[in-house]
Motif scaffolding. Sequence first.
Motif, PDB file in Angstrom:
ATOM      1  N   MET A   1      26.769   5.132 -69.699  1.00 16.83           N
ATOM      2  CA  MET A   1      26.708   4.882 -68.259  1.00 16.83           C
ATOM      3  C   MET A   1      25.371   5.374 -67.726  1.00 16.83           C
ATOM      4  N   LEU A   2      24.659   4.544 -66.949  1.00 20.67           N
ATOM      5  CA  LEU A   2      23.390   4.954 -66.351  1.00 20.67           C
ATOM      6  C   LEU A   2      23.654   5.667 -65.025  1.00 20.67           C
ATOM      7  N   PRO A   3      22.911   6.752 -64.743  1.00 16.66           N
ATOM      8  CA  PRO A   3      23.138   7.490 -63.510  1.00 16.66           C
ATOM      9  C   PRO A   3      22.908   6.665 -62.249  1.00 16.66           C
ATOM     10  N   GLU A   4      21.867   5.824 -62.242  1.00 21.40           N
ATOM     11  CA  GLU A   4      21.525   4.967 -61.101  1.00 21.40           C
ATOM     12  C   GLU A   4      21.243   5.751 -59.833  1.00 21.40           C
ATOM     13  N   HIS A   5      21.261   7.089 -59.904  1.00 22.54           N
ATOM     14  CA  HIS A   5      20.990   7.935 -58.739  1.00 22.54           C
ATOM     15  C   HIS A   5      22.001   7.769 -57.619  1.00 22.54           C
ATOM     16  N   HIS A   6      23.191   7.297 -57.972  1.00 21.18           N
ATOM     17  CA  HIS A   6      24.348   7.307 -57.084  1.00 21.18           C
ATOM     18  C   HIS A   6      25.383   8.233 -57.694  1.00 21.18           C
ATOM     19  N   GLU A   7      26.273   8.757 -56.862  1.00 17.27           N
ATOM     20  CA  GLU A   7      27.388   9.509 -57.403  1.00 17.27           C
ATOM     21  C   GLU A   7      28.354   8.574 -58.138  1.00 17.27           C
ATOM     22  N   HIS A   8      29.090   9.149 -59.083  1.00 17.85           N
ATOM     23  CA  HIS A   8      30.072   8.380 -59.854  1.00 17.85           C
ATOM     24  C   HIS A   8      31.387   9.135 -59.956  1.00 17.85           C
ATOM     25  N   THR A   9      32.468   8.381 -60.055  1.00 15.27           N
ATOM     26  CA  THR A   9      33.767   8.925 -60.386  1.00 15.27           C
ATOM     27  C   THR A   9      34.338   8.075 -61.518  1.00 15.27           C
ATOM     28  N   LEU A  10      35.604   8.242 -61.830  1.00 14.07           N
ATOM     29  CA  LEU A  10      36.226   7.409 -62.858  1.00 14.07           C
ATOM     30  C   LEU A  10      36.777   6.131 -62.246  1.00 14.07           C
ATOM     31  N   ALA A  11      36.885   5.093 -63.063  1.00 14.79           N
ATOM     32  CA  ALA A  11      37.458   3.829 -62.596  1.00 14.79           C
ATOM     33  C   ALA A  11      38.984   3.907 -62.558  1.00 14.79           C
TER      34      ALA A  11
ATOM     35  N   VAL B   1      17.483  21.390 -53.331  1.00 14.90           N
ATOM     36  CA  VAL B   1      18.392  20.279 -53.588  1.00 14.90           C
ATOM     37  C   VAL B   1      17.712  19.002 -53.103  1.00 14.90           C
ATOM     38  N   VAL B   2      17.569  18.060 -54.016  1.00 16.92           N
ATOM     39  CA  VAL B   2      16.856  16.814 -53.728  1.00 16.92           C
ATOM     40  C   VAL B   2      17.837  15.664 -53.808  1.00 16.92           C
ATOM     41  N   THR B   3      17.873  14.847 -52.773  1.00 21.41           N
ATOM     42  CA  THR B   3      18.687  13.630 -52.810  1.00 21.41           C
ATOM     43  C   THR B   3      17.812  12.488 -53.300  1.00 21.41           C
ATOM     44  N   LEU B   4      18.251  11.830 -54.351  1.00 23.48           N
ATOM     45  CA  LEU B   4      17.471  10.760 -54.936  1.00 23.48           C
ATOM     46  C   LEU B   4      17.737   9.470 -54.175  1.00 23.48           C
TER      47      LEU B   4
ATOM     48  N   VAL C   1      28.900  24.152 -62.910  1.00 19.33           N
ATOM     49  CA  VAL C   1      29.533  24.698 -61.700  1.00 19.33           C
ATOM     50  C   VAL C   1      28.552  24.682 -60.524  1.00 19.33           C
ATOM     51  N   LEU C   2      27.283  24.374 -60.792  1.00 15.74           N
ATOM     52  CA  LEU C   2      26.325  24.142 -59.696  1.00 15.74           C
ATOM     53  C   LEU C   2      26.680  22.884 -58.915  1.00 15.74           C
ATOM     54  N   GLY C   3      27.469  21.999 -59.535  1.00 18.09           N
ATOM     55  CA  GLY C   3      27.975  20.832 -58.823  1.00 18.09           C
ATOM     56  C   GLY C   3      27.053  19.638 -58.800  1.00 18.09           C
TER      57      GLY C   3
ATOM     58  N   PHE D   1      33.968   4.116 -65.560  1.00 22.03           N
ATOM     59  CA  PHE D   1      33.257   4.805 -64.490  1.00 22.03           C
ATOM     60  C   PHE D   1      33.048   3.881 -63.294  1.00 22.03           C
ATOM     61  N   ARG D   2      33.058   4.491 -62.122  1.00 21.05           N
ATOM     62  CA  ARG D   2      32.864   3.701 -60.896  1.00 21.05           C
ATOM     63  C   ARG D   2      31.750   4.319 -60.059  1.00 21.05           C
ATOM     64  N   ARG D   3      30.770   3.496 -59.750  1.00 20.98           N
ATOM     65  CA  ARG D   3      29.665   3.943 -58.901  1.00 20.98           C
ATOM     66  C   ARG D   3      30.151   4.107 -57.469  1.00 20.98           C
ATOM     67  N   GLN D   4      29.662   5.138 -56.795  1.00 25.90           N
ATOM     68  CA  GLN D   4      30.048   5.405 -55.408  1.00 25.90           C
ATOM     69  C   GLN D   4      28.840   5.247 -54.490  1.00 25.90           C
ATOM     70  N   PRO D   5      29.069   4.993 -53.200  1.00 26.85           N
ATOM     71  CA  PRO D   5      27.947   4.679 -52.314  1.00 26.85           C
ATOM     72  C   PRO D   5      27.037   5.860 -52.002  1.00 26.85           C
ATOM     73  N   MET D   6      27.505   7.093 -52.195  1.00 29.84           N
ATOM     74  CA  MET D   6      26.694   8.244 -51.822  1.00 29.84           C
ATOM     75  C   MET D   6      25.548   8.474 -52.809  1.00 29.84           C
ATOM     76  N   PRO D   7      24.305   8.656 -52.308  1.00 29.13           N
ATOM     77  CA  PRO D   7      23.192   8.982 -53.203  1.00 29.13           C
ATOM     78  C   PRO D   7      23.457  10.312 -53.915  1.00 29.13           C
ATOM     79  N   GLN D   8      23.035  10.397 -55.157  1.00 24.78           N
ATOM     80  CA  GLN D   8      23.253  11.620 -55.928  1.00 24.78           C
ATOM     81  C   GLN D   8      22.194  12.670 -55.597  1.00 24.78           C
ATOM     82  N   SER D   9      22.630  13.918 -55.495  1.00 28.45           N
ATOM     83  CA  SER D   9      21.710  15.032 -55.303  1.00 28.45           C
ATOM     84  C   SER D   9      21.524  15.759 -56.627  1.00 28.45           C
ATOM     85  N   VAL D  10      20.338  16.338 -56.815  1.00 26.38           N
ATOM     86  CA  VAL D  10      20.063  17.149 -57.991  1.00 26.38           C
ATOM     87  C   VAL D  10      19.490  18.482 -57.526  1.00 26.38           C
TER      88      VAL D  10
END
Length: 297
Positions: A1-11, A286-289, A251-253, A124-133
């Motif tokens: 699964m590619l990160p795509e810089h979006h948050e992900h959950t399970l399908a 914390v950077v939002t991609l 655990v940094l989330g 896996f399911r992509r979610q609309p929220m941009p991923q933070s690192v």
Amino acid sequence: MLPEHHEHTLATPAICAGVGLHTGERVRLSVRPAPAGSGVVFMRSDITDRDNIIAATAESVTQTRLGTVITNKAGVSVSTIEHLMAALSALGVDNVLIEMDGPEVPIMDGSALPFVQLLDRAGFRRQPMPQSVIEILKPVHVIEGDKRASLLPCDRFEMRFEIEFDSAVIGHQVVDLVVTEDSFRDELMSARTFGFLEGVEALRAAGLARGGSMDNAIVIDGDKVLNAEGLRYTDEFVRHKALDAIGDLYVLGMPILGRFEGIKAGHGLNNALVRALLSRPDAYQVVTLAPALSKAG
């Protein structure tokens, strides 16, 4: 699964069952999709008289002897979360609800491989929220005698781990790699936890390792591996310590942009490093991609 810089959950939900390494109790575990922004959250379905929700955060880690334990303010805990957390981290899963009907995550075969297979089956399911690192800006170190754990600035997630044991089976081992989903699958996920035969009775007297066996751990007696099938890697021991560290850091989330270096470190030092980082706001950001500007991959 590619990160795509979006948050992900399970399908779909992913369900398994097994025994806890230390409690020996059989537990049914269900990893379920969760809303964007919710993070990794555990729920003890066997507890109904008080708050049974435990968020997997740095602050919720309460015990690190031979495994990572998280506890909520009501005193409800979940133990040995690190192998499942490592799988979630490496596969880029940001948000899940993990329901359990017992106190300890099943040990399965002692590695993260069964959890990776479980998550792969769920999809896996992509979610609309941009991923933070979390980007490491300045070095952070925690030192305890001859043990050390550090986070250093780096433009990707790298890990170096070094161990040394008197046993000729282990000796001095080092692993140093860029941590990606592919490298985790190829280099780390199937590395199993390990222990020494002479320590097992002491652990059991302390109420630990009740579910441990050669089905879920490498057992060493002096300079011999007792498991009939032998090792999965010649340096499986240090690879497992790196796997543990990936789970402990999650655990940094959020994913890390930085380099972790561990020398003889364990769960306690890994968590101390996470807490040291969070106590130093100058050492990270914390950077939002932004999805529109990013490239997939």
